[in-house]
Motif scaffolding. Structure first.
Motif, short mmCIF file in Angstrom:
data_model
loop_
_atom_site.label_atom_id
_atom_site.label_comp_id
_atom_site.label_asym_id
_atom_site.label_seq_id
_atom_site.Cartn_x
_atom_site.Cartn_y
_atom_site.Cartn_z
N ASP A 185 6.60 -3.86 -5.92
CA ASP A 185 7.22 -3.26 -7.09
C ASP A 185 7.76 -4.28 -8.08
O ASP A 185 8.04 -3.95 -9.22
N ASP A 186 7.97 -5.52 -7.62
CA ASP A 186 8.51 -6.54 -8.50
C ASP A 186 7.43 -7.34 -9.22
O ASP A 186 7.73 -8.16 -10.07
N ALA A 189 5.69 10.99 -17.36
CA ALA A 189 6.11 11.92 -16.31
C ALA A 189 5.07 11.96 -15.19
O ALA A 189 5.40 11.92 -14.00
N LEU A 190 3.80 12.04 -15.56
CA LEU A 190 2.75 12.05 -14.55
C LEU A 190 2.68 10.72 -13.81
O LEU A 190 2.46 10.67 -12.60
N LYS A 209 2.86 6.74 -7.02
CA LYS A 209 3.54 5.52 -6.57
C LYS A 209 2.59 4.36 -6.32
O LYS A 209 2.99 3.20 -6.38
N ASP A 210 1.34 4.65 -6.00
CA ASP A 210 0.37 3.59 -5.73
C ASP A 210 -0.39 3.26 -7.01
O ASP A 210 -1.15 4.08 -7.51
N PRO A 211 -0.19 2.06 -7.58
CA PRO A 211 -0.87 1.73 -8.85
C PRO A 211 -2.38 1.73 -8.74
O PRO A 211 -3.07 1.91 -9.74
N ALA A 212 -2.91 1.53 -7.53
CA ALA A 212 -4.37 1.51 -7.36
C ALA A 212 -4.98 2.90 -7.46
O ALA A 212 -6.19 3.03 -7.53
#
Length: 443
Positions: free
Chosen positions: A43-44, A365-366, A371-374
């Motif tokens: 996340d960082d 919002a979507l 949570k998973d950028p992939a």
């Protein structure tokens, strides 16, 4: 949203492991011939700024100027085709509705390709198809030709262009994602000023065919510039399904899609019919009516960054989307009382702000539910494909209501306001599923 510390650590570990596993299956960049993407490991690992990141915002702003701004400007074409082809409003609306429908439906494929590391290729291919449709429109003289060129060909091209912007922006921004996405989608307003102004004011000078070609050359300039700036960062994930069926087991995601479906069902009624309403009810001339759409789109440019900043700083993305949807519903109901020049200009400003704020809130919002950028592209693409059925039905539904009411707009206005209010209530249910009954919390 607030997660327990142990859950956050577990999510971090799973994300790193899954991404590392995906990377093992990738060919080396020298074998594929494509530039190596930067891996996002936690996340960082987001720049959240810097020259490269903000250049992506500029590039995606231009992409949205074409992909969304072109469709939002169909009100100009609606007016011209209605007068020149002498066809019912509902039939003309199908051209713009199919264009927006294909724009959204194409997002499933485009989103999956963007997740797989082909964002630049998808944008470039979509640019070519969209330009082809635009120039073919300049040659069309009959309804079916316009339908195929502007509705089908351009719609597919714009959809291929639009979807990768979400993946690219989300890979560069985390804490300021809502603001970055809002600045990117503000391109809708930019395009919605450029393209209708070009069409409306050049038609009397050089005729419709050459006017559309001039719009095509403007689009060509944008295409060259945006593709030069693009530098995708998301981790290529070569394997994976076209549709992530597991997402439909997540109640917040499913309920959110239902709310977004209702929202987009009513949204484009205002864009398509503000000009014809002004002429029929408020005694505008066709030339002066164009200024209403330009005002609407101009006001929308600052509205999106404002809602993005509020979402990042005070409200949370889902809260911002709900509040702005309620504002749009109120605007639709207020439209009933509009019947003079001055009130039409006031309505154009209010509608431009509320609808642009709501659309800007939708993307962030979507994104907050992914949570998973992939998986950002495929989950966005799935949602946009479903929404596409709402956009294709919305303007013809409004047009049919107007035709049934003998040209009166009251029924369509009530329908749009009620549907948008129902959308806000449905989104509120999705928020409740995420955060519970807590009211004063950023979600």
């Amino acid at each position: 949203m607030i997660f327990a510390k142990d859950k956050k650590l577990h999510h971090h570990a799973v994300t790193v492991t899954s991404l590392a596993h995906s990377q093992e299956s990738l060919p080396h960049s020298e074998e594929s011939g494509a530039p190596a993407a930067v891996a996002i490991v936690d996340d960082d690992d987001y720049p959240d700024g810097g020259s490269v990141a903000w250049r992506q915002v500029v590039a995606c702003h231009l992409i949205n100027a074409m992909a969304c701004g072109y469709g939002a400007a169909f009100g100009i074409y609606q007016l011209y085709y209605t007068e020149s082809l002498k066809l019912p409003s509902a039939q003309i609306s199908w051209i713009g509705s199919v264009q927006i429908f294909l724009n959204n439906v194409t997002c499933t494929v485009a989103g999956r390709l963007a997740d797989a590391g082909y964002a630049r290729e998808v944008v470039l291919g979509g640019s070519f198809v969209a330009l082809l449709g635009t120039f073919m429109t300049s040659l069309a003289t009959e309804y079916w030709q316009i339908f195929l060129a502007q509705g089908v060909c351009t719609g597919i091209g714009l959809g291929l262009m639009y979807m990768p912007t979400i993946t690219i922006i989300a890979s560069y921004f985390k804490k300021r994602r809502a603001l970055a996405l809002s600045l990117s989608t503000a391109g809708t307003g930019t395009g919605s000023i450029i393209f209708p102004a070009t069409v409306q004011y050049l038609i009397p000078q050089i005729g419709f065919p050459w006017t559309v070609r001039c719009a095509g050359f403007v689009a060509l300039f944008m295409v060259v510039f945006m593709n030069a700036l693009l530098k995708p960062r998301s981790l290529p994930q070569k394997t994976g399904p076209l549709v992530e069926w597991g997402a439909f087991k997540e109640p917040p995601y499913v309920i959110f899609i239902a709310g977004a479906f209702l929202f987009y069902w009513a949204l484009y009624f205002g864009f398509f019919y503000i000009n014809t309403y002004a002429i029929a009810v408020a005694s505008f001339t066709p030339t002066s009516a164009v200024s209403l759409l330009l005002i609407t789109n101009a006001v929308g440019i600052p509205a999106r960054p404002i809602i993005g900043w509020l979402a990042d700083t005070y409200l949370g993305p889902i809260n911002a989307f709900i509040i702005s949807s309620i504002g749009l519903a109120i605007t639709f109901f207020a439209w009933i009382a509009i019947d003079t020049h001055n009130t039409m200009y006031a309505f154009a400003i209010l509608f431009g702000f509320t609808n642009s704020a709501a659309q800007g809130g939708f993307a962030s919002a979507l994104a907050s539910l992914t949570k998973d950028p992939a998986k950002m592209g495929v989950r966005f693409g799935m949602c946009c494909t479903i929404i596409g059925f709402a956009t294709v039905a919305g303007p013809p539904t409004a047009g049919a209501i107007i035709d049934m009411c003998n040209g009166q707009y009251l029924g369509a206005q009530l329908w749009a306001g009620a549907v948008t209010l129902l959308a806000a209530a449905t989104l509120g249910l999705a928020r409740y599923w995420v955060s519970g009954a807590k009211f004063a919390v950023m979600v």
